[in-house]
Write a protein that holds these residues in place. Structure first.
Motif, PDB file in Angstrom:
ATOM      1  N   THR A 156      -0.004   1.399  -6.745  1.00 33.75           N
ATOM      2  CA  THR A 156       0.466   1.285  -5.464  1.00 33.75           C
ATOM      3  C   THR A 156       1.837   0.581  -5.538  1.00 33.75           C
ATOM      4  O   THR A 156       2.124  -0.348  -6.346  1.00 33.75           O
ATOM      5  N   GLU A 157       2.660   0.703  -4.632  1.00 35.43           N
ATOM      6  CA  GLU A 157       4.274   0.362  -4.505  1.00 35.43           C
ATOM      7  C   GLU A 157       4.308  -0.560  -3.112  1.00 35.43           C
ATOM      8  O   GLU A 157       4.730  -0.056  -2.007  1.00 35.43           O
ATOM      9  N   PRO A 158       3.910  -1.922  -3.076  1.00 33.54           N
ATOM     10  CA  PRO A 158       3.693  -2.666  -1.823  1.00 33.54           C
ATOM     11  C   PRO A 158       5.082  -3.007  -1.554  1.00 33.54           C
ATOM     12  O   PRO A 158       6.062  -3.117  -1.939  1.00 33.54           O
ATOM     13  N   LYS A 159       5.139  -3.327  -0.158  1.00 35.53           N
ATOM     14  CA  LYS A 159       6.220  -3.898   0.544  1.00 35.53           C
ATOM     15  C   LYS A 159       7.274  -2.814   1.033  1.00 35.53           C
ATOM     16  O   LYS A 159       7.785  -2.635   2.073  1.00 35.53           O
ATOM     17  N   GLY A 160       7.987  -2.235   0.067  1.00 31.83           N
ATOM     18  CA  GLY A 160       8.889  -1.310   0.241  1.00 31.83           C
ATOM     19  C   GLY A 160       9.936  -1.024  -0.910  1.00 31.83           C
ATOM     20  O   GLY A 160       9.436  -1.317  -1.943  1.00 31.83           O
ATOM     21  N   GLY A 161      10.859  -0.340  -0.621  1.00 28.95           N
ATOM     22  CA  GLY A 161      11.856  -0.029  -1.755  1.00 28.95           C
ATOM     23  C   GLY A 161      12.732  -0.652  -1.702  1.00 28.95           C
ATOM     24  O   GLY A 161      13.003  -2.000  -1.334  1.00 28.95           O
ATOM     25  N   PHE A 162      14.023  -0.580  -2.478  1.00 29.09           N
ATOM     26  CA  PHE A 162      15.091  -1.596  -3.068  1.00 29.09           C
ATOM     27  C   PHE A 162      15.899  -1.908  -1.884  1.00 29.09           C
ATOM     28  O   PHE A 162      16.485  -1.011  -1.043  1.00 29.09           O
ATOM     29  N   LEU A 163      15.648  -3.325  -1.196  1.00 30.26           N
ATOM     30  CA  LEU A 163      16.578  -3.488   0.013  1.00 30.26           C
ATOM     31  C   LEU A 163      15.986  -2.964   1.226  1.00 30.26           C
ATOM     32  O   LEU A 163      16.802  -3.139   2.009  1.00 30.26           O
ATOM     33  N   ARG A 164      14.793  -2.230   1.105  1.00 27.41           N
ATOM     34  CA  ARG A 164      14.351  -1.776   2.477  1.00 27.41           C
ATOM     35  C   ARG A 164      12.792  -1.821   2.585  1.00 27.41           C
ATOM     36  O   ARG A 164      12.214  -1.341   1.613  1.00 27.41           O
ATOM     37  N   ASP A 165      12.556  -2.501   3.567  1.00 25.59           N
ATOM     38  CA  ASP A 165      11.158  -2.879   3.793  1.00 25.59           C
ATOM     39  C   ASP A 165      10.572  -1.572   4.686  1.00 25.59           C
ATOM     40  O   ASP A 165      10.965  -0.890   5.661  1.00 25.59           O
ATOM     41  N   ASN A 166       9.194  -1.339   4.201  1.00 25.28           N
ATOM     42  CA  ASN A 166       8.453  -0.347   5.148  1.00 25.28           C
ATOM     43  C   ASN A 166       8.317  -0.862   6.684  1.00 25.28           C
ATOM     44  O   ASN A 166       8.098  -1.969   6.726  1.00 25.28           O
ATOM     45  N   VAL A 167       8.354  -0.064   7.497  1.00 21.37           N
ATOM     46  CA  VAL A 167       8.295  -0.361   8.998  1.00 21.37           C
ATOM     47  C   VAL A 167       7.092   0.658   9.715  1.00 21.37           C
ATOM     48  O   VAL A 167       7.320   1.647  10.151  1.00 21.37           O
ATOM     49  N   PRO A 168       5.927   0.175   9.237  1.00 20.73           N
ATOM     50  CA  PRO A 168       4.723   1.192   9.750  1.00 20.73           C
ATOM     51  C   PRO A 168       4.681   1.532  11.086  1.00 20.73           C
ATOM     52  O   PRO A 168       4.371   2.473  11.712  1.00 20.73           O
ATOM     53  N   GLN A 169       5.295   0.613  12.016  1.00 18.53           N
ATOM     54  CA  GLN A 169       5.009   0.708  13.350  1.00 18.53           C
ATOM     55  C   GLN A 169       6.005   1.781  13.986  1.00 18.53           C
ATOM     56  O   GLN A 169       5.859   2.361  14.956  1.00 18.53           O
ATOM     57  N   HIS A 170       7.161   1.978  13.062  1.00 18.70           N
ATOM     58  CA  HIS A 170       8.018   3.033  13.772  1.00 18.70           C
ATOM     59  C   HIS A 170       7.992   4.156  12.676  1.00 18.70           C
ATOM     60  O   HIS A 170       9.077   5.153  12.596  1.00 18.70           O
ATOM     61  N   ASN A 171       7.049   4.219  11.805  1.00 20.84           N
ATOM     62  CA  ASN A 171       6.596   5.359  10.785  1.00 20.84           C
ATOM     63  C   ASN A 171       7.926   5.710   9.787  1.00 20.84           C
ATOM     64  O   ASN A 171       8.139   6.813   9.436  1.00 20.84           O
ATOM     65  N   ALA A 180      -0.872  -0.342   2.997  1.00 21.37           N
ATOM     66  CA  ALA A 180      -0.309  -0.150   4.443  1.00 21.37           C
ATOM     67  C   ALA A 180      -0.366   1.089   5.037  1.00 21.37           C
ATOM     68  O   ALA A 180      -0.586   1.053   6.257  1.00 21.37           O
ATOM     69  N   ILE A 181      -0.228   2.157   4.121  1.00 19.86           N
ATOM     70  CA  ILE A 181      -0.460   3.445   4.727  1.00 19.86           C
ATOM     71  C   ILE A 181      -2.042   3.651   5.225  1.00 19.86           C
ATOM     72  O   ILE A 181      -2.168   4.346   6.286  1.00 19.86           O
ATOM     73  N   ALA A 182      -2.861   3.144   4.573  1.00 20.47           N
ATOM     74  CA  ALA A 182      -4.498   3.231   4.708  1.00 20.47           C
ATOM     75  C   ALA A 182      -4.447   2.644   6.067  1.00 20.47           C
ATOM     76  O   ALA A 182      -5.208   3.188   7.108  1.00 20.47           O
ATOM     77  N   ALA A 183      -3.868   1.476   6.217  1.00 19.65           N
ATOM     78  CA  ALA A 183      -3.947   0.586   7.672  1.00 19.65           C
ATOM     79  C   ALA A 183      -3.377   1.699   8.790  1.00 19.65           C
ATOM     80  O   ALA A 183      -3.981   1.502  10.069  1.00 19.65           O
TER      81      ALA A 183
END
Length: 278
Positions: A156-171, A180-183
């Motif tokens: 798994t690749e937690p938190k996000g990419g280089f200088l870019r965080d995942n934003v699950p609420q905005h998909n 995070a994807i499972a949640a």
């Protein structure tokens, strides 16, 4: 103390290298050598890693680790293993993760695979270009019913990419963060890893599999040679400094003013004779 004594001793002091400069130079030499040795050790470790991964990638596909062993899975012991898994795709819960591949910019298509035992494994089915982002553009490539997928086990690749965080609420997804994807997709009993599907898992106009990049930069030899070269250059400079300063220091011997060659070598009313280094 007479002025003549100061004049006699000053060249000797000037010939000596600074004590603090010498100490700092020796410390720097030790540090540079240590860095060189460390890079040699890193190179040995990297070569072993590359060989281990190559064996895993090209080995026959084996079933994914059992659920009981999931907590013990690590990148060092399991990543890039060639595995297989069977189940049913949940296409309505797929996740698109931004990606740039040899095919251009687009998305990884991560689709949950529900197994008969009630567990779920995220499958990176492959790459879809931006114009095929919508599921309807890949409808013919979404198999129904029981399927078997082979590919490489990835961590798994937690938190996000280089200088870019995942934003699950905005998909918006920039890394394949399994938890995070499972949640976000309300998935349960999900494996803590995902699988990069190989090229043979592609169906119709579905995502392009088999694009996993298995590459480990190995520049440790260059780094080691650089550190060793700097250390030897510093050692050479120290040698020249000591050889010219401490070991070939000029000696000054005081002779009476009335010596045989006092008139020829005298620089003051009571100067001594300069004895050249041997």
């Amino acid at each position: 103390m007479r002025p003549e004594d100061n004049e006699t001793r000053s060249p000797e002091r000037a010939a000596r290298p600074s004590l603090w400069l010498t100490v700092l130079s020796l410390i720097a030499f030790v540090v540079l050598m240590a860095l060189g040795v460390w890079q040699v050790e890193r190179r040995t470790w990297k070569l072993a890693l590359i060989d281990r991964v190559e064996q895993r990638v090209h080995a026959p596909a084996r079933p994914i680790p059992s659920r009981a062993s999931w907590p013990a899975i690590t990148a060092a012991s399991d990543e890039y293993r060639h595995v297989s898994v069977a189940g049913r795709f949940l296409h309505d819960r797929e996740t698109l993760v931004q990606a740039v591949t040899e095919e251009g910019p687009g998305y990884w298509v991560l689709t949950p695979l529900e197994r008969d035992d009630g567990t779920t494994v995220l499958i990176n089915r492959g790459f879809a270009p931006s114009e095929r982002r919508a599921p309807s553009a890949r409808q013919g490539g979404n198999p129904d019913g029981q399927v078997e997928v082979t590919g490489l086990l990835r961590i798994t690749e937690p938190k996000g990419g280089f200088l870019r965080d995942n934003v699950p609420q905005h998909n918006r997804w920039y890394s394949r963060d399994v938890a995070a994807i499972a949640a976000a997709r309300d998935l349960h009993n999900v494996a803590p890893f995902f699988i990069d599907a190989d090229a043979g898992s592609r169906s119709g106009p579905g995502p392009i599999g088999g694009l996993t990049v298995v590459r480990f930069p190995n520049n440790h030899l260059i780094y080691a040679l650089t550190w060793f070269a700097l250390a030897f250059m510093l050692a050479g400079r120290l040698f020249v400094t000591f050889r010219g300063g401490l070991f070939r220091r000029q000696r000054f011997v005081h002779e009476p003013a009335g010596g045989l060659d006092a008139s020829a070598r005298r620089t003051g009313s009571d100067a001594g004779t300069i004895v050249e280094p041997t």
